[in-house]
Design an enzyme around this catalytic site. Structure first.
Site, PDB file in Angstrom:
ATOM      1  N   ARG A 230      50.699  41.858  31.503  1.00  0.00           N
ATOM      2  CA  ARG A 230      49.923  40.639  31.712  1.00  0.00           C
ATOM      3  C   ARG A 230      48.566  40.860  31.065  1.00  0.00           C
ATOM      4  O   ARG A 230      48.031  41.987  31.095  1.00  0.00           O
ATOM      5  CB  ARG A 230      49.722  40.377  33.218  1.00  0.00           C
ATOM      6  N   GLU A 259      45.978  32.809  28.239  1.00  0.00           N
ATOM      7  CA  GLU A 259      47.014  32.236  27.367  1.00  0.00           C
ATOM      8  C   GLU A 259      47.128  30.722  27.550  1.00  0.00           C
ATOM      9  O   GLU A 259      47.017  30.255  28.681  1.00  0.00           O
ATOM     10  CB  GLU A 259      48.374  32.864  27.709  1.00  0.00           C
ATOM     11  N   HIS A 277      53.308  35.793  23.616  1.00  0.00           N
ATOM     12  CA  HIS A 277      54.038  36.071  24.876  1.00  0.00           C
ATOM     13  C   HIS A 277      55.539  35.818  24.715  1.00  0.00           C
ATOM     14  O   HIS A 277      56.111  34.935  25.359  1.00  0.00           O
ATOM     15  CB  HIS A 277      53.468  35.251  26.040  1.00  0.00           C
TER      16      HIS A 277
END
Ligand code: A2R
Length: 316
Positions: A230, A259, A277
């Site tokens: 993360r 993000e 991601h």
């Protein structure tokens, strides 16, 4: 039929299976999901969501008869599992089915950094090869010492994928595991001893910015940081500054603090490889994650049990 509130998207295969047993109410098709829940929330027994969107606290509060939340993804830091548990709501996620894929992403980022994949691709495309000759030499991925931050299911898959490269694997987590790798109880000490560090812990408060300035400097000018966990695990501002100054060598990143926003300063660096991601984002693995997300919901509707609860809900 059950009543399901859907946060985020779902594949056509997931939708077909869900709609056979649930009336699906999609938040994405509502002008104001919160207002909708204020009116209809009491009818909702199930939620399908994902690791990015989670379930907002005000949504959860508006569904007094909720029974289960099924999360598409292994990370569930965007869901308040304590609040869910207190309401008797079981939370499930999709562990294991994505281990190999996320491990591939980690190894791919490491290789792209070491072998300057993006620079050399640009060397060919730009005509520099013809104009200037061979590109500068790179670093070998073989025989490196790699520190895994978080040696869980995915961390172990990364260690397995690195074995053919003659890698010496070491690791840091809160407790030592029964594995043949050296354990460090101190992250900065591990960072000092490795060539490359791969982050694969969960997100959330306990790992927030644990890769801080001290750890980044311990990794050092010849060190490579890979993050497939993360964005919150790494202090992004400190990382950017270390990469700019050469206090940290390279970074391969699949995740970011805010993000999909990625700071311009990070995008401008040539010693980074950046991915949007996509750790688990292949057709095959997303199909397996989707199937498990749906299986958990269908099984709970059928008999009140689930297949893959998050650890906090394992005894419910
Ligand atoms: O700390 P331990 O002994 O519980 O080991 C876990 C480690 N971990 C931590 N390490 C250092 N500091 C912490 N505060 C901390 N919290 C957890 O991370 C364990 O070795 C590892 C997590 O492994 P698993 O629970 O098996 O998770 P998995 O399936 O490998 O997925 C990891 C994460 C997801 O949560 C997503 O955020 C991401 O990968 O895609």
């Amino acid at each position: 039929m059950g009543e399901l509130f859907m946060i985020g998207g779902a594949t056509p295969v997931m939708m077909d299976r869900l709609q056979a047993k649930f009336t699906v109410h999609k938040a994405s098709e509502m002008a104001d999901p919160h207002a909708w829940l204020a009116e209809h929330g009491a009818s909702i027994g199930y939620v399908a969501t994902n690791g990015h969107d989670g379930v907002r606290p005000e949504y959860m509060a508006a569904m007094p008869n909720l029974k289960a939340i099924s999360c598409y993804g292994v990370g569930y830091d965007a869901i308040d599992t304590k609040a869910a548990r207190e309401k008797g709501v079981v939370v499930t996620h999709t562990p294991n089915v994505l281990n190999a894929e996320v491990a591939t992403t980690a190894v791919m980022l490491m290789m792209a950094c070491y072998r300057e994949l993006l620079r050399d691709d640009a060397w060919v495309r730009s005509g520099e090869w013809e104009a200037k000759g061979n590109s500068p030499l790179t670093r070998s991925v073989d025989n490196q010492t790699v520190g895994i931050l978080g040696l869980g299911r995915i961390g172990q898959a990364i260690a397995d994928k690195l074995a053919p490269f003659g890698t010496t694997v070491v690791y840091h987590s809160r407790s030592a595991k029964e594995v043949p790798y050296k354990y460090y109880d101190n992250l900065a000490r591990m960072a000092r001893d490795v060539d490359c560090m791969i982050c694969i812990t969960p997100g959330g408060p306990s790992t927030n910015k644990i890769v801080n300035r001290e750890v980044l400097e311990a990794l050092g000018p010849n060190g490579t940081l890979i993050n497939v966990s993360r964005g919150s695990v790494v202090d992004e501002a400190e990382m950017i500054s270390a990469l700019q100054d050469g206090r940290l060598g390279w970074a391969g990143l699949d995740v970011f603090e805010a993000e999909p926003h990625v700071p311009e300063a990070l995008r401008a660096l040539s010693n980074v490889v950046l991915l949007p991601h996509v750790g688990s984002a292949t057709h095959e693995t997303r199909a397996a994650m989707g199937a498990l997300t749906v299986d958990n919901l269908l099984q709970h509707l059928e008999d009140g049990t689930v297949i893959s609860p998050v650890p906090e809900c394992a005894d419910m």
